[in-house]
Design a protein around this motif. Structure first.
Motif, PDB file in Angstrom:
ATOM      1  N   UNK A   1      60.361 -34.044  44.679  1.00  0.00           N
ATOM      2  CA  UNK A   1      59.840 -35.171  43.923  1.00  0.00           C
ATOM      3  C   UNK A   1      58.330 -35.164  44.158  1.00  0.00           C
ATOM      4  N   UNK A   2      57.541 -35.410  43.104  1.00  0.00           N
ATOM      5  CA  UNK A   2      56.106 -35.140  43.229  1.00  0.00           C
ATOM      6  C   UNK A   2      55.429 -35.836  44.422  1.00  0.00           C
ATOM      7  N   UNK A   3      55.841 -37.039  44.757  1.00  0.00           N
ATOM      8  CA  UNK A   3      55.145 -37.716  45.841  1.00  0.00           C
ATOM      9  C   UNK A   3      55.940 -37.783  47.142  1.00  0.00           C
ATOM     10  N   UNK A   4      57.223 -38.134  47.017  1.00  0.00           N
ATOM     11  CA  UNK A   4      57.988 -38.311  48.245  1.00  0.00           C
ATOM     12  C   UNK A   4      58.684 -37.028  48.687  1.00  0.00           C
TER      13      UNK A   4
ATOM     14  N   UNK B   1      64.516 -39.079  34.344  1.00  0.00           N
ATOM     15  CA  UNK B   1      63.250 -39.522  34.937  1.00  0.00           C
ATOM     16  C   UNK B   1      62.041 -38.811  34.332  1.00  0.00           C
TER      17      UNK B   1
ATOM     18  N   UNK C   1      70.146 -42.228  48.067  1.00  0.00           N
ATOM     19  CA  UNK C   1      70.136 -40.793  48.354  1.00  0.00           C
ATOM     20  C   UNK C   1      70.824 -40.444  49.669  1.00  0.00           C
TER      21      UNK C   1
ATOM     22  N   UNK D   1      48.016 -38.500  46.376  1.00  0.00           N
ATOM     23  CA  UNK D   1      48.808 -38.483  45.144  1.00  0.00           C
ATOM     24  C   UNK D   1      48.804 -37.115  44.478  1.00  0.00           C
TER      25      UNK D   1
ATOM     26  N   UNK E   1      60.686 -33.519  38.533  1.00  0.00           N
ATOM     27  CA  UNK E   1      60.968 -34.342  37.345  1.00  0.00           C
ATOM     28  C   UNK E   1      60.156 -33.833  36.168  1.00  0.00           C
TER      29      UNK E   1
ATOM     30  N   UNK F   1      65.561 -33.169  44.346  1.00  0.00           N
ATOM     31  CA  UNK F   1      64.791 -34.413  44.260  1.00  0.00           C
ATOM     32  C   UNK F   1      64.196 -34.730  45.628  1.00  0.00           C
TER      33      UNK F   1
ATOM     34  N   UNK G   1      65.258 -41.246  53.502  1.00  0.00           N
ATOM     35  CA  UNK G   1      65.813 -39.979  53.028  1.00  0.00           C
ATOM     36  C   UNK G   1      64.826 -38.818  53.034  1.00  0.00           C
ATOM     37  N   UNK G   2      63.573 -39.081  52.721  1.00  0.00           N
ATOM     38  CA  UNK G   2      62.639 -37.959  52.611  1.00  0.00           C
ATOM     39  C   UNK G   2      61.634 -37.934  53.753  1.00  0.00           C
TER      40      UNK G   2
ATOM     41  N   UNK H   1      69.759 -44.772  43.253  1.00  0.00           N
ATOM     42  CA  UNK H   1      68.818 -44.208  44.218  1.00  0.00           C
ATOM     43  C   UNK H   1      69.296 -44.210  45.658  1.00  0.00           C
TER      44      UNK H   1
END
Lengths: 594, 354
Positions: A131-134, A240, A558, A150, A157, A127, A340-341, A556
């Motif tokens: 994760x697609x964005x973060x 998700x 993380x 974006x 997910x 994740x 976290x990211x 969440x």
């Protein structure tokens, strides 16, 4: 043979032979462990709320699209995972076992690392990465290729994302089977082929591949099974993404208002399918023995890779990035980063997450304590059970040893979540059942006696679950250890007048010491990462680390997860390293996915 | 729907009017318990027990902050058992069904749970002195079964880096625009009490058709209401459809690129009560914690640290949070939620596939 004689011999005067007592004692323990929860599971699946027999539960489930979809999803998921695992693990196993690729030992070590990484931890790490964005990788891709804010390359997910993550932590099962088969394959068959003029390709096609195929097929089945029964990764990634698998569906049936009878009915197909697949694996692997029978075996032939060395190393490196290098990096990063990211840099480096987990999070201490107590208790009891049972079966010490062996291996066929449901149903209902039976026999109410069977809410129920799940691996380990020691040593001791237990203690035990310690370590490692049964059985006071991590994931948090995850990994690697130092030979250890 | 010239108290009263009507309108079976102060005797008895188990749906940082504040003051360790309100409810139900009495104090974000627990006879009537002195009657049960600890809103949130100022959505209706497809995140009513209430209010005011259309927008589905703000702050999604508004304020104040919109249709609201269990394993520590949590000191943590709304009249609000009076709120209906909860979970699962 010698054992058969000793069994018929009259009982010695100077010592009572405890074997029968031990046999019945352990058989009873195993029945309690395995048969009891499974019976309650079947019972529940076939009764309605009033306790009358019905097949309505199955009808409700299978006519409901909300259940059919997870069924199909799980099937596609398990098949794809299994396929990917084979495609990746087979070439890697071959490279490690049969070529002169450098760093072969390192590659094996890293595969072991992905083997012992809890899959749910891997899913959370992914994740952080994808994760697609973060996700760190997507951020990197955006800055590298100048994508829009974006746009993304990876989306964890998603259905493919879930397959990928599960494959990451399932391929070691295939790898170990394939690499072992190649390691053990006698080189003379291949030599014969070359001597008779077969080229490299023809030798591979006619000798090597057919010989390794059973192991690969068995690996595919095991991978299918793992993917099908896994709970943690789907719970973390599939929800998700907007879909359920069988295991998350079973779990969701316990949400308020709980529907235990539907959960039981949903668990049965998983159980049956697992039994069938394991049968198939057994048949396939059973055939393999023909390959190693025959004259003297020479060492396997090692193939010179030459110019392809770097390509091979690159392949292994890329594969190992996925389950080990990238996720571990992401977890470390999240442990010390304010966000976290965001990659650690001087402006966001922090010890706050460590501080939070150790000094602010009040659940940490109890969860760590529970985890270690349960880990140690399970490992100790599991090892004792495994030692005694494998002694009885390998030495064929008593009649009925086959049944004992079967019972000890049977839990392999019980997915963790199914066992969790079974135990939950057993030990929340047991006090009532015991009280009823007791009252009808003795005529007086005996609630105090019955309440002793109230195991839900105590660590005992978790101990039972972990013990059941850990037993087959421990038994396999100890069985192969016993097989390696010739019975004549014990026989000598017994001829000189020792009882069976004394012979065992004085002769066999010292010889087995390293195997016992190794078994203990692996049961311990397998236990502290268990999630799927624990999630059904914990209460607030019996929470373990894996459940705490799962709870934190739902809100969440993380960074806290990463810190706890790193602690788990450090402990795990410490124990695995200890076991590896001690283990001499021995078969590969199977650790369940959680 | 609401006249925004009401005072804040009036609005709070309004949002919980139905709570009062339904929860507290039952015939009084027993006389109201006397308001109880924090006495040395209570502290002494609580200290002997030495610990307290607090089951809650609040964000873990607030839960631990309250726990540590309590421990610092009284030397009694609080074990915070955090999970979504619906899971807290399931857990307590499962534990009580098996005769496990592990919970001392509970705080849920779904007030309907208290109705169920009260009906089961599980709750202890206990009225902290300050509650009687400084809370409007709408915020506590006269029989002392529950006290509203915090008022929760579920507004729309957005990431200021990912949403241009001119694109910021103004209403729930705006979020059906195809440009938001794949960019929203929300939490789950089968897991979170805040979301159970907000889903109920949305379905009632905007209709289930609205949620059906929303489901076509490929919304990222999380569980706890405390998770969407975190994904928003990470930049994982541009817009938070529902979730804990207070966390967005916290994150904004610590410098994350997030902000809130109070939608023109009204902002979903959930009052979050706490209660003491009759069979609490640490009965005195439970009373002391419930009492202290609703004193001005405890409530000030709720507003200052967690940026939530308090019902304590003496609590001074730190600037930076929009006053409840200035926000158009949807109407809370605890009894409606209690009746509809299973139906909401079922339909939601059908529509959103999870």
């Amino acid at each position: 043979m010698t054992i058969a004689i000793s069994e018929q011999a009259p009982r010695r005067k100077h010592g009572f032979d405890y074997t029968k007592t031990v046999l019945y004692g352990f058989a009873a323990a195993l029945v309690l462990l395995i048969v009891l929860p499974m019976s309650w599971l079947v019972y529940y699946a076939f009764v309605d709320k009033t306790g009358a027999f019905t097949i309505g539960n199955f009808y409700t489930l299978f006519s409901d699209p909300a259940f059919q979809e997870p069924l199909v999803t799980t099937f596609v998921l398990a098949t794809s995972t299994s396929l990917i695992c084979c495609l990746v693990a087979a070439p890697m196993g071959w490279l490690v076992a049969r070529t002169d690729m450098p760093l072969r030992r390192t590659v094996r070590l890293m595969v072991t690392a992905s083997f012992v990484t809890p899959p749910f931890l891997g899913a959370i790490a992914w994740e952080l990465l994808a994760a697609p964005n973060s996700g760190l990788l997507n951020k990197l891709a955006r800055s590298a290729f100048g994508l829009e804010s974006d746009e993304h390359i990876f989306n964890i997910y998603s259905f493919p994302g879930l397959i990928f993550v599960i494959a990451c932590y399932t391929f070691p099962y295939v790898f170990v089977l394939v690499a072992n088969a190649l390691d053990r394959m006698p080189g003379d068959l291949e030599d014969a082929s070359s001597i008779l003029g077969g080229g490299t390709w023809q030798t591979a096609k006619r000798i090597t591949i057919p010989l390794v195929l059973p192991a690969l097929l068995a690996g595919a089945l095991v991978a299918f099974l793992q993917a099908m029964t896994l709970f943690g990764s789907p719970a973390i990634l599939a929800l998700p993404a907007g879909f359920h698998t069988m295991t998350t569906k079973i779990w969701s049936l316990f949400q308020y208002p709980p529907k235990p009878e539907l959960a039981a009915a949903a668990s049965l197909p998983l159980l049956i399918l697992t039994v069938i697949l394991l049968r198939a694996e057994h048949m396939i692997l059973g055939r393999r023995s023909y390959s190693v029978i025959g004259g003297k075996n020479s060492d396997p032939r090692i193939i010179q890779l030459g110019g392809l060395t770097w390509l091979a190393l690159g392949f292994c490196f890329v594969v190992l990035l996925c389950p080990v290098l990238l996720p571990y990096g992401a977890l470390l990063n999240a442990s010390f980063s304010r966000i976290a990211t965001t990659p650690i840099w001087f402006d966001n480096f922090t010890f706050h997450n460590l501080y939070f987990v150790f000094f602010e999070l009040s659940a940490t201490k109890l969860a760590l304590y529970n985890t270690f107590v349960l880990g140690i208790a399970t490992a100790t009891l599991g090892t004792i059970l495994a030692v005694v049972i494998s002694y009885l079966t390998t030495r064929q010490a008593v009649t009925g040893h086959r049944a004992l062996g079967f019972l000890a291996t049977a839990p392999v066929a019980i997915p963790g979540i199914v066992l969790g449901v079974g135990l939950f149903l057993s030990y929340t209902q047991m006090p009532l059942a015991v009280s009823y039976v007791c009252k009808s026999i003795s005529g007086v109410p005996c609630d105090t006696f019955a309440s002793a069977f109230q195991l839900y809410g105590t660590k005992w129920i978790l101990l039972l679950a972990f013990l059941t799940l850990g037993l087959p691996a421990a038994y396999q380990q100890m069985q192969s250890a016993f097989r390696a020691i010739h019975p004549e040593l014990e026989d000598a001791s017994r001829i000189l007048g020792a009882t069976r237990l004394r012979a065992l203690w004085q002769i066999t035990a010292p010889l087995l010491r390293t195997s016992v310690i190794a078994t203990w370590c692996f049961v311990f490692v397998g236990t502290i990462r268990e999630l799927s049964a624990a999630i059904m059985l914990f209460t607030s006071e019996t929470k373990v680390i894996s459940v705490l991590i799962f709870d934190l994931n739902e809100s969440g948090d993380l960074a806290a997860i990463s810190v706890l995850g790193i602690i788990m990994l450090v402990v795990t690697f410490g124990i695995v390293a200890l076991a590896n130092r001690l283990r001499i030979g021995g078969s590969p250890v199977q650790i369940r996915n959680a | 729907m609401r006249n925004s010239t009401f005072s804040r108290r009036d609005v709070l009263k309004g949002t919980t009017a139905l709570v009062a009507a339904t929860v507290f309108a039952e015939p009084l079976r027993a006389a109201a318990p006397p308001p109880e102060a924090i006495t040395p005797a209570l502290i002494e008895a609580a200290k002997k027990e030495g610990k307290c188990a607090f089951y809650t749906a609040m964000d873990i940082t607030l839960g631990e902050k309250l726990g540590k504040g309590f421990e610092a003051k009284f030397g009694i360790a609080v074990r915070v058992e955090r999970s979504g309100a619906e899971r807290v409810f399931t857990r307590i139900g499962q534990e009580y069904a098996s005769n496990i009495h592990a919970v001392d104090v509970v705080n849920t974000s779904d007030q309907a749970h208290c109705l169920a627990w009260k009906a089961n006879g599980w709750l202890l009537p206990y009225l902290p002195e300050e509650v009687v002195q400084h809370y409007d009657k709408a915020y506590y049960d006269p029989n002392g079964f529950e006290v509203v600890t915090r008022v929760l809103l579920s507004p729309i949130g957005y990431n200021t880096k990912l949403v241009k100022p001119e694109d910021v959505p103004k209403s729930f209706a705006d979020l059906l625009d195809p440009k938001w497809a794949g960019k929203m995140v929300k939490a789950h009513p089968a897991y979170s009490g805040t979301i159970m209430n907000s889903t109920f209010q949305l379905a009632r005011d905007l209709g289930w058709e609205y949620l059906e259309k929303l489901a076509k927008q490929r919304v990222m589905q999380l569980q706890s209401a405390t998770d969407p703000p975190k994904k928003l702050a990470l930049g994982e999604r541009a817009v938070m459809f529902d979730g804990a508004g207070y966390l967005v304020i916290q994150y904004k104040e610590r410098g994350d690129p997030v902000d809130l919109v109070y939608p023109s249709e009204g902002t979903p609201v959930a009052t979050s009560p706490s209660a003491v269990f009759k069979a609490a394993p640490n009965p005195n520590a439970a009373k002391l914690f419930q009492n202290w949590m609703h004193t001005r000191e405890g409530q000030q943590i709720v507003t200052d640290f967690a940026r939530q709304y308090s019902a304590h009249k003496q609590v001074v609000e730190k600037p930076g949070v929009r006053k409840l009076t200035d926000i158009k709120l949807m109407k809370e209906d605890v009894e409606g939620v209690e009746k509809m909860a299973d139906e909401i979970k079922r339909r939601y699962a059908q529509i959103f596939k999870v």
